[in-house]
Design a protein around this motif. Structure first.
Motif, PDB file in Angstrom:
ATOM      1  N   GLU A  87      50.435  -6.655 -16.551  1.00 31.26           N
ATOM      2  CA  GLU A  87      50.653  -6.062 -17.882  1.00 31.26           C
ATOM      3  C   GLU A  87      49.429  -6.252 -18.778  1.00 31.26           C
ATOM      4  O   GLU A  87      49.058  -5.347 -19.533  1.00 31.26           O
ATOM      5  CB  GLU A  87      51.904  -6.684 -18.527  1.00 31.26           C
ATOM      6  N   ALA A  88      48.802  -7.423 -18.676  1.00 28.68           N
ATOM      7  CA  ALA A  88      47.596  -7.662 -19.489  1.00 28.68           C
ATOM      8  C   ALA A  88      46.472  -6.714 -19.073  1.00 28.68           C
ATOM      9  O   ALA A  88      45.775  -6.151 -19.922  1.00 28.68           O
ATOM     10  CB  ALA A  88      47.148  -9.119 -19.346  1.00 28.68           C
ATOM     11  N   ALA A  89      46.312  -6.526 -17.767  1.00 24.65           N
ATOM     12  CA  ALA A  89      45.246  -5.629 -17.295  1.00 24.65           C
ATOM     13  C   ALA A  89      45.567  -4.184 -17.675  1.00 24.65           C
ATOM     14  O   ALA A  89      44.693  -3.431 -18.112  1.00 24.65           O
ATOM     15  CB  ALA A  89      45.074  -5.765 -15.779  1.00 24.65           C
ATOM     16  N   GLU A  90      46.823  -3.810 -17.529  1.00 20.40           N
ATOM     17  CA  GLU A  90      47.219  -2.429 -17.804  1.00 20.40           C
ATOM     18  C   GLU A  90      47.026  -2.074 -19.281  1.00 20.40           C
ATOM     19  O   GLU A  90      46.670  -0.945 -19.621  1.00 20.40           O
ATOM     20  CB  GLU A  90      48.691  -2.244 -17.419  1.00 20.40           C
ATOM     21  N   SER A  91      47.253  -3.047 -20.160  1.00 15.59           N
ATOM     22  CA  SER A  91      47.177  -2.748 -21.590  1.00 15.59           C
ATOM     23  C   SER A  91      45.760  -2.914 -22.140  1.00 15.59           C
ATOM     24  O   SER A  91      45.527  -2.664 -23.322  1.00 15.59           O
ATOM     25  CB  SER A  91      48.151  -3.641 -22.359  1.00 15.59           C
ATOM     26  N   ALA A  92      44.824  -3.345 -21.308  1.00 12.24           N
ATOM     27  CA  ALA A  92      43.441  -3.570 -21.779  1.00 12.24           C
ATOM     28  C   ALA A  92      42.636  -2.294 -21.551  1.00 12.24           C
ATOM     29  O   ALA A  92      42.475  -1.856 -20.418  1.00 12.24           O
ATOM     30  CB  ALA A  92      42.815  -4.740 -21.019  1.00 12.24           C
ATOM     31  N   SER A  93      42.113  -1.732 -22.623  1.00 14.62           N
ATOM     32  CA  SER A  93      41.385  -0.467 -22.505  1.00 14.62           C
ATOM     33  C   SER A  93      40.095  -0.629 -21.704  1.00 14.62           C
ATOM     34  O   SER A  93      39.560   0.339 -21.182  1.00 14.62           O
ATOM     35  CB  SER A  93      41.056   0.059 -23.898  1.00 14.62           C
ATOM     36  N   TYR A  94      39.608  -1.854 -21.601  1.00 13.54           N
ATOM     37  CA  TYR A  94      38.333  -2.114 -20.933  1.00 13.54           C
ATOM     38  C   TYR A  94      38.510  -2.440 -19.455  1.00 13.54           C
ATOM     39  O   TYR A  94      37.531  -2.741 -18.776  1.00 13.54           O
ATOM     40  CB  TYR A  94      37.603  -3.258 -21.657  1.00 13.54           C
ATOM     41  N   ILE A  95      39.748  -2.412 -18.976  1.00 15.79           N
ATOM     42  CA  ILE A  95      40.021  -2.736 -17.574  1.00 15.79           C
ATOM     43  C   ILE A  95      40.702  -1.564 -16.892  1.00 15.79           C
ATOM     44  O   ILE A  95      41.600  -0.941 -17.469  1.00 15.79           O
ATOM     45  CB  ILE A  95      40.917  -3.990 -17.459  1.00 15.79           C
ATOM     46  N   GLN A  96      40.268  -1.292 -15.675  1.00 15.03           N
ATOM     47  CA  GLN A  96      40.984  -0.357 -14.813  1.00 15.03           C
ATOM     48  C   GLN A  96      41.315  -1.086 -13.512  1.00 15.03           C
ATOM     49  O   GLN A  96      40.412  -1.483 -12.779  1.00 15.03           O
ATOM     50  CB  GLN A  96      40.133   0.878 -14.518  1.00 15.03           C
ATOM     51  N   LEU A  97      42.596  -1.255 -13.279  1.00 15.43           N
ATOM     52  CA  LEU A  97      43.062  -1.829 -12.017  1.00 15.43           C
ATOM     53  C   LEU A  97      43.554  -0.647 -11.192  1.00 15.43           C
ATOM     54  O   LEU A  97      44.501   0.037 -11.601  1.00 15.43           O
ATOM     55  CB  LEU A  97      44.188  -2.827 -12.279  1.00 15.43           C
ATOM     56  N   VAL A  98      42.883  -0.393 -10.071  1.00 15.54           N
ATOM     57  CA  VAL A  98      43.197   0.808  -9.296  1.00 15.54           C
ATOM     58  C   VAL A  98      43.564   0.432  -7.860  1.00 15.54           C
ATOM     59  O   VAL A  98      43.217  -0.653  -7.375  1.00 15.54           O
ATOM     60  CB  VAL A  98      42.020   1.812  -9.276  1.00 15.54           C
ATOM     61  N   VAL A  99      44.257   1.350  -7.239  1.00 18.53           N
ATOM     62  CA  VAL A  99      44.568   1.208  -5.815  1.00 18.53           C
ATOM     63  C   VAL A  99      44.075   2.451  -5.079  1.00 18.53           C
ATOM     64  O   VAL A  99      43.939   3.530  -5.664  1.00 18.53           O
ATOM     65  CB  VAL A  99      46.078   1.020  -5.558  1.00 18.53           C
ATOM     66  N   ALA A 100      43.810   2.259  -3.785  1.00 19.35           N
ATOM     67  CA  ALA A 100      43.537   3.384  -2.875  1.00 19.35           C
ATOM     68  C   ALA A 100      44.833   3.644  -2.119  1.00 19.35           C
ATOM     69  O   ALA A 100      45.446   2.712  -1.584  1.00 19.35           O
ATOM     70  CB  ALA A 100      42.414   3.020  -1.910  1.00 19.35           C
ATOM     71  N   GLU A 101      45.238   4.897  -2.127  1.00 21.34           N
ATOM     72  CA  GLU A 101      46.500   5.273  -1.499  1.00 21.34           C
ATOM     73  C   GLU A 101      46.197   6.252  -0.362  1.00 21.34           C
ATOM     74  O   GLU A 101      45.390   7.172  -0.534  1.00 21.34           O
ATOM     75  CB  GLU A 101      47.389   5.952  -2.545  1.00 21.34           C
ATOM     76  N   GLU A 102      46.826   6.032   0.765  1.00 21.67           N
ATOM     77  CA  GLU A 102      46.637   6.924   1.922  1.00 21.67           C
ATOM     78  C   GLU A 102      48.022   7.238   2.493  1.00 21.67           C
ATOM     79  O   GLU A 102      48.744   6.305   2.895  1.00 21.67           O
ATOM     80  CB  GLU A 102      45.778   6.245   2.990  1.00 21.67           C
ATOM     81  N   GLY A 103      48.365   8.499   2.484  1.00 23.87           N
ATOM     82  CA  GLY A 103      49.673   8.901   3.020  1.00 23.87           C
ATOM     83  C   GLY A 103      50.826   8.189   2.329  1.00 23.87           C
ATOM     84  O   GLY A 103      51.798   7.805   2.972  1.00 23.87           O
ATOM     85  N   GLY A 104      50.692   7.953   1.024  1.00 26.06           N
ATOM     86  CA  GLY A 104      51.761   7.316   0.274  1.00 26.06           C
ATOM     87  C   GLY A 104      51.747   5.796   0.317  1.00 26.06           C
ATOM     88  O   GLY A 104      52.527   5.143  -0.387  1.00 26.06           O
ATOM     89  N   ALA A 105      50.844   5.198   1.109  1.00 25.04           N
ATOM     90  CA  ALA A 105      50.790   3.731   1.205  1.00 25.04           C
ATOM     91  C   ALA A 105      49.555   3.205   0.478  1.00 25.04           C
ATOM     92  O   ALA A 105      48.474   3.804   0.556  1.00 25.04           O
ATOM     93  CB  ALA A 105      50.739   3.305   2.669  1.00 25.04           C
ATOM     94  N   VAL A 106      49.728   2.090  -0.211  1.00 26.74           N
ATOM     95  CA  VAL A 106      48.591   1.450  -0.878  1.00 26.74           C
ATOM     96  C   VAL A 106      47.817   0.649   0.161  1.00 26.74           C
ATOM     97  O   VAL A 106      48.381  -0.227   0.828  1.00 26.74           O
ATOM     98  CB  VAL A 106      49.088   0.550  -2.031  1.00 26.74           C
ATOM     99  N   VAL A 107      46.530   0.966   0.318  1.00 28.17           N
ATOM    100  CA  VAL A 107      45.716   0.346   1.372  1.00 28.17           C
ATOM    101  C   VAL A 107      44.478  -0.358   0.823  1.00 28.17           C
ATOM    102  O   VAL A 107      43.671  -0.882   1.599  1.00 28.17           O
ATOM    103  CB  VAL A 107      45.305   1.398   2.429  1.00 28.17           C
ATOM    104  N   GLY A 108      44.320  -0.384  -0.502  1.00 26.12           N
ATOM    105  CA  GLY A 108      43.163  -1.064  -1.072  1.00 26.12           C
ATOM    106  C   GLY A 108      43.332  -1.210  -2.571  1.00 26.12           C
ATOM    107  O   GLY A 108      44.185  -0.542  -3.180  1.00 26.12           O
ATOM    108  N   CYS A 109      42.524  -2.094  -3.155  1.00 21.81           N
ATOM    109  CA  CYS A 109      42.594  -2.281  -4.612  1.00 21.81           C
ATOM    110  C   CYS A 109      41.231  -2.735  -5.140  1.00 21.81           C
ATOM    111  O   CYS A 109      40.365  -3.188  -4.374  1.00 21.81           O
ATOM    112  CB  CYS A 109      43.675  -3.287  -4.990  1.00 21.81           C
ATOM    113  N   LEU A 110      41.076  -2.606  -6.431  1.00 16.63           N
ATOM    114  CA  LEU A 110      39.826  -2.989  -7.110  1.00 16.63           C
ATOM    115  C   LEU A 110      40.110  -3.087  -8.606  1.00 16.63           C
ATOM    116  O   LEU A 110      40.907  -2.300  -9.139  1.00 16.63           O
ATOM    117  CB  LEU A 110      38.762  -1.917  -6.848  1.00 16.63           C
TER     118      LEU A 110
END
Lengths: 153, 153
Positions: free
Chosen positions: B47-70
């Motif tokens: 929630e802290a990361a999501e609400s911070a305008s200076y942060i992007q928490l992302v995932v890589a999705e392949e065929g509907g599955a989350v396979v990576g993050c950054l």
């Protein structure tokens, strides 16, 4: 003689002396632009840092003069059980004031802030060539645990 | 086979799979707590990361599955002529999906974001023991220019 400094938030009229400290350094010399007036990008960066609740840009003041600076970022993250982490950047002490404990007071202030804000980790980058800085941080308990990788545009 | 992934912002229901990726690693294993339900600190951090305008928490999705993050932080600073800088953290690819270009797509996405946001510098820490990661980042143009120093409480 050990210095007794006051650590306080940087003000707009400190930007010039901060930038001169950033430039007064073999690495910083090539990166900064000391002009009168200073390039406006420095003031824009100051305003961005000042208005960011997650950043503290501070200076060490001794006898009314600014003799050091440090930027502290407090950042959330999922790793280490959702631990907040602190990033210390842009630590400088004025050349004529070195070896008097000013850098140590700045860094210990930042570490205490990180603890008070609930961080579990404090991180910083120091250039490979800054051997003295690495020794200094080790003395304060930091481990050279990571490689700091950079990409400049 | 090279993967074609979608990179998107992480959602609350991705937290479990992100934490499992963080834990599925010799270093992360000792640091994370995989329980059902997950410790609430992970969701607070999300929630802290999501609400911070200076942060992007992302995932890589392949065929509907989350396979990576950054996690990408975009931070202001006075040095380098008031340049914005980007900090990349918590890069992970699911074990069974490695060597298919997913990490590269995540990091290149972050580098492109950093450029688009006007950063002059992208920084990241990689543990001294992660030799493969260091080779990977060098291939993407990163230089091992700094020592990454850490203090854990």
């Amino acid at each position: 003689m050990a210095a007794i400094v006051t650590i306080r938030h940087a003000r707009r009229d400190d930007v010039g002396v901060i930038v001169r400290m950033l430039a007064d350094d073999p690495l910083g010399h090539a990166r900064e632009r000391i002009e009168d007036p200073l390039p406006p990008a420095y003031f824009r960066a100051f305003e961005a840092a000042e208005s960011a609740s997650y950043i503290q840009l501070v200076v060490a003041e001794e006898g009314g003069a600014v003799v050091g600076c440090l930027q502290l970022c407090i950042l959330p993250g999922l790793s280490s059980q959702g631990a907040w982490r602190a990033l210390i950047e842009d630590v400088r002490v004025a050349t004529h004031c070195r070896s008097r404990g000013i850098g140590e007071q700045l860094v210990q202030w930042a570490v205490a802030q990180a603890r008070a804000r609930g961080c579990k980790l404090v991180e910083l980058f120091t250039h490979n060539t800054r051997i003295d800085a690495q020794r200094f941080y080790k003395r304060l308990g930091f481990q050279p645990s990571h490689v700091g990788m950079t990409l400049r545009f």
